[in-house]
Write a protein that holds these residues in place. Structure first.
Motif, PDB file in Angstrom:
ATOM      1  N   ASN A 129       0.573  -4.628   0.542  1.00  0.00           N
ATOM      2  CA  ASN A 129       0.606  -5.468   1.967  1.00  0.00           C
ATOM      3  C   ASN A 129       0.529  -4.251   2.965  1.00  0.00           C
ATOM      4  O   ASN A 129      -0.297  -4.152   3.873  1.00  0.00           O
ATOM      5  N   SER A 162      -4.551 -12.941   4.091  1.00  0.00           N
ATOM      6  CA  SER A 162      -4.958 -13.949   3.183  1.00  0.00           C
ATOM      7  C   SER A 162      -6.317 -14.035   2.269  1.00  0.00           C
ATOM      8  O   SER A 162      -6.172 -14.352   1.211  1.00  0.00           O
ATOM      9  N   LYS A 182      -2.844 -22.540   2.070  1.00  0.00           N
ATOM     10  CA  LYS A 182      -1.946 -23.130   3.128  1.00  0.00           C
ATOM     11  C   LYS A 182      -1.890 -22.112   4.263  1.00  0.00           C
ATOM     12  O   LYS A 182      -1.937 -22.400   5.485  1.00  0.00           O
ATOM     13  N   ARG A 183      -1.404 -20.814   3.819  1.00  0.00           N
ATOM     14  CA  ARG A 183      -1.406 -19.781   5.089  1.00  0.00           C
ATOM     15  C   ARG A 183      -2.792 -19.833   5.871  1.00  0.00           C
ATOM     16  O   ARG A 183      -2.783 -19.575   7.107  1.00  0.00           O
ATOM     17  N   PHE A 238      -2.226 -13.923  14.421  1.00  0.00           N
ATOM     18  CA  PHE A 238      -2.563 -14.787  13.082  1.00  0.00           C
ATOM     19  C   PHE A 238      -3.934 -14.669  12.504  1.00  0.00           C
ATOM     20  O   PHE A 238      -4.046 -14.769  11.366  1.00  0.00           O
ATOM     21  N   ASN A 241       0.522 -19.295  -6.062  1.00  0.00           N
ATOM     22  CA  ASN A 241       0.046 -18.178  -5.256  1.00  0.00           C
ATOM     23  C   ASN A 241      -1.256 -18.389  -4.278  1.00  0.00           C
ATOM     24  O   ASN A 241      -1.337 -18.461  -3.260  1.00  0.00           O
ATOM     25  N   ILE A 297      -2.726 -12.324   9.795  1.00  0.00           N
ATOM     26  CA  ILE A 297      -2.426 -12.935   8.493  1.00  0.00           C
ATOM     27  C   ILE A 297      -3.449 -13.711   7.671  1.00  0.00           C
ATOM     28  O   ILE A 297      -3.613 -13.805   6.575  1.00  0.00           O
ATOM     29  N   PHE A 298      -4.444 -14.167   8.698  1.00  0.00           N
ATOM     30  CA  PHE A 298      -5.510 -14.909   8.077  1.00  0.00           C
ATOM     31  C   PHE A 298      -6.404 -13.985   7.156  1.00  0.00           C
ATOM     32  O   PHE A 298      -6.808 -14.303   6.199  1.00  0.00           O
ATOM     33  N   LEU A 348      -0.186 -21.309  -1.891  1.00  0.00           N
ATOM     34  CA  LEU A 348       0.173 -20.661  -0.810  1.00  0.00           C
ATOM     35  C   LEU A 348      -0.739 -20.050   0.157  1.00  0.00           C
ATOM     36  O   LEU A 348      -0.748 -20.149   1.511  1.00  0.00           O
ATOM     37  N   LEU A 349      -1.590 -19.202  -0.426  1.00  0.00           N
ATOM     38  CA  LEU A 349      -2.492 -18.369   0.593  1.00  0.00           C
ATOM     39  C   LEU A 349      -3.345 -19.472   1.348  1.00  0.00           C
ATOM     40  O   LEU A 349      -3.797 -19.328   2.372  1.00  0.00           O
ATOM     41  N   LEU A 360      -2.892 -22.742   8.271  1.00  0.00           N
ATOM     42  CA  LEU A 360      -1.967 -22.833   9.260  1.00  0.00           C
ATOM     43  C   LEU A 360      -2.437 -21.682  10.382  1.00  0.00           C
ATOM     44  O   LEU A 360      -2.246 -21.998  11.415  1.00  0.00           O
ATOM     45  N   CYS A 361      -2.982 -20.603   9.734  1.00  0.00           N
ATOM     46  CA  CYS A 361      -3.492 -19.564  10.815  1.00  0.00           C
ATOM     47  C   CYS A 361      -4.477 -20.130  11.649  1.00  0.00           C
ATOM     48  O   CYS A 361      -4.692 -20.015  12.719  1.00  0.00           O
TER      49      CYS A 361
END
Length: 191
Positions: free
Chosen positions: A6, A132, A160-161, A125, A154, A128-129, A157-158, A164-165
Motif C-alpha cells: 500500500n 481499490s 464496498k470501499r 476519496f 476481500n 482510496i477509490f 470489501l474492495l 462508498l468512495c
C-alpha cells in the motif's frame, strides 16, 4: 491493513500526481503571451460570475468514476486511472500557477483555499477509490494467470470501499453545488 505494498502504491500515485503538478506549472510558464492573456480574461470572467454560479461536478464525476471502475474490471482501465491521477495534478498545478501569475502571492493563497474547498474531499476519496481499483485489477490478473482462487471477502470489501468512495464524492459534489460558490466568494477579498 497498511502494508508496504500500500505504501509503495500510494508513493507511486503520489509521484505521478506531483509530476502532474510540476508539468502543469511548466506548461503555463512556457505558454506564449497571447495564451496567457486569454487565460487572464477567462479567470477574470470566472471570478466575476462565481457568485451567481454553481460548482457542478456531479455528472462528470459519475461518468469518470463509473468508467474507470468498469474499465478496471477489464484491466485496461489501469492506464486510464494513472492518467487521471496525472490529469488532476496537472490541472491543480496549472490553475494555481495561473492565479499566481495574475495575482501574485494572493493568488497562491486563493488557489490553495480553492483547491482545499473544491478538491480536498474529492482527492482524499479518489485516492482510496484508485487504490481499490488497482487491488481489484491485481486480483483479476492473479486469477487469470495463476488460477488463484478469488478471496470473495476481500473482493467484497474492495467493492464496498469503491461504492462508498463514489457516494462520498457525490455527496461532496452536491454540497459544493449548493454552497461551494458561496464559500469560495468569502475568500474573494484575497484577490
Amino acid at each position: 491493513m497498511w502494508t508496504s505494498i500500500n505504501k509503495k502504491l500510494y508513493l507511486f500515485l503520489g509521484i505521478i500526481f506531483v509530476i502532474g503538478i510540476i508539468l502543469g506549472v511548466i506548461f503555463l510558464i512556457y505558454l506564449d503571451e497571447s495564451s496567457k492573456e486569454l487565460i487572464l480574461l477567462n479567470i477574470n470572467e470566472w471570478l466575476q460570475s462565481i457568485e451567481s454560479s454553481h460548482i457542478n461536478n456531479i455528472i462528470p464525476h459519475i461518468v469518470i468514476l463509473s468508467s474507470l471502475f468498469i474499465l478496471s474490471l477489464f484491466i485496461i482501465g489501469i492506464p486510464f486511472v494513472l492518467f487521471f491521477v496525472f490529469y488532476n495534478g496537472f490541472s491543480i498545478g496549472f490553475m494555481i500557477t495561473s492565479l499566481i501569475d495574475i495575482f501574485g502571492i494572493k493568488g497562491l493563497l486563493y488557489g490553495i483555499i480553492y483547491v482545499l474547498i473544491t478538491k480536498g474531499i474529492y482527492l482524499f476519496f479518489l485516492s482510496i477509490f484508485i487504490m481499490s481499483l488497482i487491488k481489484i485489477a491485481n486480483i483479476i490478473i492473479k486469477r487469470i494467470f495463476s488460477s488463484e482462487r478469488i478471496n470473495k471477502e476481500n473482493l467484497s470489501l474492495l467493492l464496498k470501499r469503491i461504492f462508498l468512495c463514489i457516494a462520498a464524492i457525490l455527496i461532496s459534489d452536491i454540497v459544493l453545488y449548493f454552497g461551494g460558490a458561496k464559500l469560495i466568494t468569502i475568500f474573494n477579498f484575497l484577490l
